[in-house]
Scaffold this motif. Structure first.
Motif, short mmCIF file in Angstrom:
data_model
loop_
_atom_site.label_atom_id
_atom_site.label_comp_id
_atom_site.label_asym_id
_atom_site.label_seq_id
_atom_site.Cartn_x
_atom_site.Cartn_y
_atom_site.Cartn_z
N TYR A 304 16.18 82.39 0.33
CA TYR A 304 16.83 82.55 -0.96
C TYR A 304 17.19 84.01 -1.23
CZ TYR A 304 17.48 82.68 -6.02
OH TYR A 304 17.99 82.90 -7.27
N ASN A 305 16.29 84.93 -0.87
CA ASN A 305 16.52 86.35 -1.15
C ASN A 305 17.52 86.98 -0.17
OD1 ASN A 305 14.48 87.62 -3.31
ND2 ASN A 305 13.44 85.95 -2.27
N ILE A 306 17.51 86.52 1.09
CA ILE A 306 18.42 87.13 2.07
C ILE A 306 19.82 86.55 1.95
CG2 ILE A 306 18.87 87.44 4.54
CD1 ILE A 306 15.84 87.29 5.00
N TYR A 307 19.90 85.21 1.85
CA TYR A 307 21.21 84.55 1.89
C TYR A 307 21.58 83.90 0.57
CZ TYR A 307 20.53 85.23 6.88
OH TYR A 307 20.31 85.79 8.11
N HIS A 308 20.75 84.09 -0.47
CA HIS A 308 21.03 83.57 -1.81
C HIS A 308 21.29 82.06 -1.77
CE1 HIS A 308 21.24 87.77 -2.96
NE2 HIS A 308 22.17 87.97 -2.03
#
Length: 496
Positions: A304-308
């Motif tokens: 979620y944080n890297i590729y949203h």
């Protein structure tokens, strides 16, 4: 001769295929439970209130018992505590009790504990029940794989093991869906009660059918044959002994038996720890499980944080299910195709893990989501190839009587030194780096360590002790068959 004829006329109901099918269903139910208690429908959430004063009620276990996140996490740890403590105990008891009956005992504990989870009334009651669930599963984890190894066709042993271990990702995924549906449509307690009902026939079947024997273990009836000393004691002095003396004698005998079992257990553990092939295999498995455990816990958040990702849970779950099933089956089938040996197992373990690590490492370097999905899926597919070979080595590098303990120590080790500490350690690393991409790359690099450790195993002197011991047993049985003829001739000559 009479016992042999009775056994042949009264064969066990469990044919090899029935045994595999039933063990797969049991394994599936075990992991359905693990997935269900982690699902939103069963685990639930706390009651929340907005700044405007609008409140929503809590749901599931967490909402009904008003658990904070720490208490909610303890439920998972409680299960693991019971599993890790009971696994070596059941493996040790297999030497003095029928292993098949021990599985029935464990599944009985599991069934009642799961029903207790559905009937729990506060945090401590469900925590104790979760610990007993781990105790019940421990017997199955330690003893199921040796039974499958005994009864699988010689050319399909790793394929059968792969089928058995394929139920882990499949069962966990099914548990998420099952728990979410039952929890939302009925009540979280119903999910546990249905699990108990579904499991109930299997412990009953384990007790009412003729038990199977494990290779390397003496039949149960031979273990209860009284020794000559015990017979003489009962014939000569049993009537003259006082009640107090008999009680003291029974107490000393029970203490002696416990001490003897502990001594045997200690010697067996030392034998495993001095087996270099086994130690190398488990060390590689620990490194491997260190990464897998952290992936399963932090993967969705990192994605979620890297590729949203908007649906990180579904995406990671879907990739793990598909790659886990296909990779596990492929590993077993491929090892059978190239010949199931310990050396070939280490080659497959090292090669598949190394290639899988490369694909997973490259995946986290991609800035696009599509590139990440393609490469990470290929990496996971290769990573899950290891499931059948790693357990094949644990079963085949030790003598048959040590296989339950071998599986138990392996299970304890990969959890205590692998996935249990990996999640908090990765959390500490992320707090220090504050970059999920770099944290994921550091974590993935540990796969290379597992590949190197298993690569060392290729060059070690490895002997399939199971086959070697089987040859010794057959030779002994051939010699044993000559003994009655000689004794009969001696008796005939003496009569003449």
């Amino acid at each position: 001769m009479a016992s042999e004829s009775s056994q042949s006329s009264n064969p066990s109901w469990f044919t090899p295929k029935r045994l595999l099918m039933i063990f797969c269903i049991i394994n599936m139910l075990n992991y359905v439970d693990r997935g269900a208690i982690a699902s939103n429908g069963v685990n639930g959430s706390l009651a929340t209130c907005t700044d405007s004063g609008i409140c929503t009620g809590g749901s599931g276990i967490q909402g009904d018992f008003n658990l904070n996140n720490f208490q909610d996490g303890v439920l998972s740890s409680a299960f693991m505590v019971g599993l890790l403590i009971a696994s070596p105990i059941f493996a040790s008891l297999a030497k003095s009790h029928n292993p098949f009956r021990l599985i029935g005992v464990g599944l009985s504990v599991w069934t009642f504990a799961i029903a207790g989870c559905g009937s729990s009334f506060d945090f401590w009651s469900i925590a104790i029940c979760r610990m007993l669930v781990g105790v019940g599963e421990a017997s199955f984890i330690s003893l199921a794989a040796p039974f499958i190894d005994d009864h699988a066709p010689a050319a399909q042993k790793t394929a059968w093991l792969a089928t058995f271990y394929m139920c882990i990702p499949a069962g966990t995924a099914l548990g998420y869906v099952y728990g979410g549906f039952v929890g939302s449509q009925f009540n979280w307690r119903v999910a546990f009660w249905v699990e108990a009902i579904l499991m109930l026939p299997f412990p009953i079947l384990g007790f009412v059918t003729k038990p199977l024997q494990l290779e390397g273990f003496a039949p149960l009836e031979s273990k209860h044959t009284p020794t000559s000393i015990e017979t003489n004691d009962s014939e000569t002095g049993g009537d003259d002994m006082l009640a107090e003396d008999q009680a003291l004698l029974r107490g000393s005998k029970s203490t002696s038996k416990l001490w003897d079992q502990f001594t045997i257990f200690s010697k067996d553990v030392q034998e495993l720890l001095h087996d270099q092939v086994y130690v190398v295999n488990v060390l590689g498995y620990i490194s491997y499980n260190f990464v897998i455990g952290a992936y399963s816990y932090w993967g969705p958040k990192a994605g979620y944080n890297i590729y949203h990702m908007s649906n990180a849970d579904l995406l990671f779950g879907g990739m793990t299910i598909v790659c886990g099933i296909l990779g596990t089956l492929a590993g077993g089938l491929f090892l059978d195709r190239i010949s199931s040996t310990i050396s070939n197992s280490f080659k497959l373990l090292s090669g598949a893990t190394f290639l899988g690590a490369i694909f997973c490492f490259i995946a986290f370097l991609f800035k696009s989501l599509s590139g990440f999905i393609v490469f990470f899926s290929m990496g996971e597919l290769l990573i899950f190839v290891t499931q059948a070979p790693v357990n094949y080595v644990s079963l085949r590098c030790v003598k048959p009587s040590l296989r339950p303990l071998s599986m138990a120590i392996s299970t304890v080790s990969i959890h205590v030194f692998g996935d249990v500490p990996s999640s908090p350690l990765v959390g500490v690393l992320q707090d220090h780096i504050n970059d999920w991409r770099k944290t994921s790359l550091c974590l993935t690099s540990i796969f290379f360590l597992a590949a190197v450790i298993w690569f060392i195993g290729i060059f070690m002197k490895s002997v399939d002790v199971y086959d070697k011991d089987d040859e010794e047993r057959s030779a002994t049985s051939r010699r044993g068959k000559l003994t009655p003829l000689i004794e009969e001739n001696r008796d005939a000559s003496s009569e003449i």
